[in-house]
Design an enzyme around this catalytic site. Sequence first.
Site, short mmCIF file in Angstrom:
data_model
loop_
_atom_site.label_atom_id
_atom_site.label_comp_id
_atom_site.label_asym_id
_atom_site.label_seq_id
_atom_site.Cartn_x
_atom_site.Cartn_y
_atom_site.Cartn_z
CB CYS A 107 62.76 9.45 -98.48
SG CYS A 107 63.01 10.51 -97.05
CG ASN A 342 66.41 8.02 -94.35
OD1 ASN A 342 65.68 7.97 -95.35
ND2 ASN A 342 66.42 9.07 -93.54
#
Length: 538
Positions: A107, A342
Amino acid sequence: MEPDPARYCGLLLTEVALRRSGYRATTRRPRRLGGNPVALTVLALLTVLFTCCVRCVESVKPSNIVLILADDQDVYLGGMTPMTKTKTLLGEAGATFVNSFTVTPLCCPSRSSILTGRYPHNHEVRNNSLSGNCSSTLWQKGPETEALPVYLSKQKYQTFFAGKYLNQYGKKEAGDVTHIPPGWDQWHALVGNSQYYNYTLSVNGVEEKHGDSYEMDYLTDLIANRSLKFLDDRSPQHPFFLMLSTPAPHSPWTAAPQYQKKFSDVQAPRDGSFDKLGKDKHWLLRQPINPMPNSSLTFLDNAYRQRWQTLLSVDDMVEKLVKKLDSLKELDNTYIFYTSDNGYHTGQFSLPIDKRQLYEFDIKTPLLVRGPGIKPNQTLKASVLNIDLAPTILDISGLNLSSVNMDGQSFLGQMAPSLRNASTRPFFLIEYTGEGHETTDPDCPKLGPGLSECFPDCVCEDAFNNTYACVRTISGDQDLQYCEFADNESFVEVYNLSSDPHQLENIVKKVDPAILQTMNQRLIQLQSCVGDSCRGIK
């Protein structure tokens, strides 16, 4: 110096008005026109001139831009399946990229790359901790001052942020809620990591606490509602940039009440690399229990289903936003990007749930874009990275990209070739710095210290030496991935994704040594690249 269309319009119309009135240039002192009909004609024409010039200025106003960023949304395992509205309103109305990647599958470093257009080795955010530079003082004094909103603000964009920023944002050690990153006009940022209820926001630098009322507090809906209010309150004279950063589908996977019974018969996909042995892979992939116990299967099936449920509110948000832009007559002049920081996995190579790995399921992300010049229903195969988002957005804003220090490149020409020449990227870098604990994890004492993200069955998702760098080649019919680990084995993984899309076989011992040497040299170049040199690797 670029020509000013509004100024040119004004000069041209002034000349037309004066000529029609019979006026001719002279060096003599002009006589007073008084109530002369000629004067009235000039006045009327100048009024028309003023109106036309206002319209002229409006016609050259740069396009608006919206960036919607999901949290941990995969595309490889069906993460876009529940988002029927988004696929229709954005994908069918524009372009869907099938080779969109994050440059790092975690993240905070990924979001830092999105904001700066830089690889992690250049913005120096390594993981989700303060010591790893996530929203640290070093970040705030350095890369944050050269991030996307700073440049957009200089381009006279009205900027709005709502949702998750960086994992350590708002913490006492990271400047508290009073810290507002430069460039943002409206700031509604989540303190810490993703939550759906019982969280704190920094609202323009002031702490705002939220509870567990769906109508008042459900974060995805709050982000949507505040963005709509911003659109109502904005100045129509200037373009706007909205960044909407939803918590979904990140854990704790709390769906809105109306969606909590959806997908009751859905389970995590069992194909591809699901519950396969991590043969010939890095040691972290060789240690999970295989086959997975029933308790783990039940857990990850529930997680998969709940993730889909949370995404239904994001789908609603996209629909609300498109309808609002349409009602404001701004939709046709607005680019809308949808992506994730992601990917994610649920049982691949017997790893329960997480990201952080070098494989397709963790590094591939959804990317859908609609906007001016983008023809509908395009499926594009060009390789696009999350470091390309910032340069593309700045390209749309009209900024000269040679004036910014970014590793990425604009992909505006890929989706709108009538506006820009398209540039390709044959090679790119994926890099990750592993996280671990100095002490032994109590859930996994037999593996010793240096691990993190461990499950009760002694399956750990990360470790200090899960530190790797990969070079990816997607060119023609060639799709190769070469990865080196920073560990005492100097472990190498190589995959031919053209023939092995699930990355089941590490072919490092079968590949021509000359190919390995070439890939190694490209990797060395990419790991030290900055700016232009990141785009010119041969």
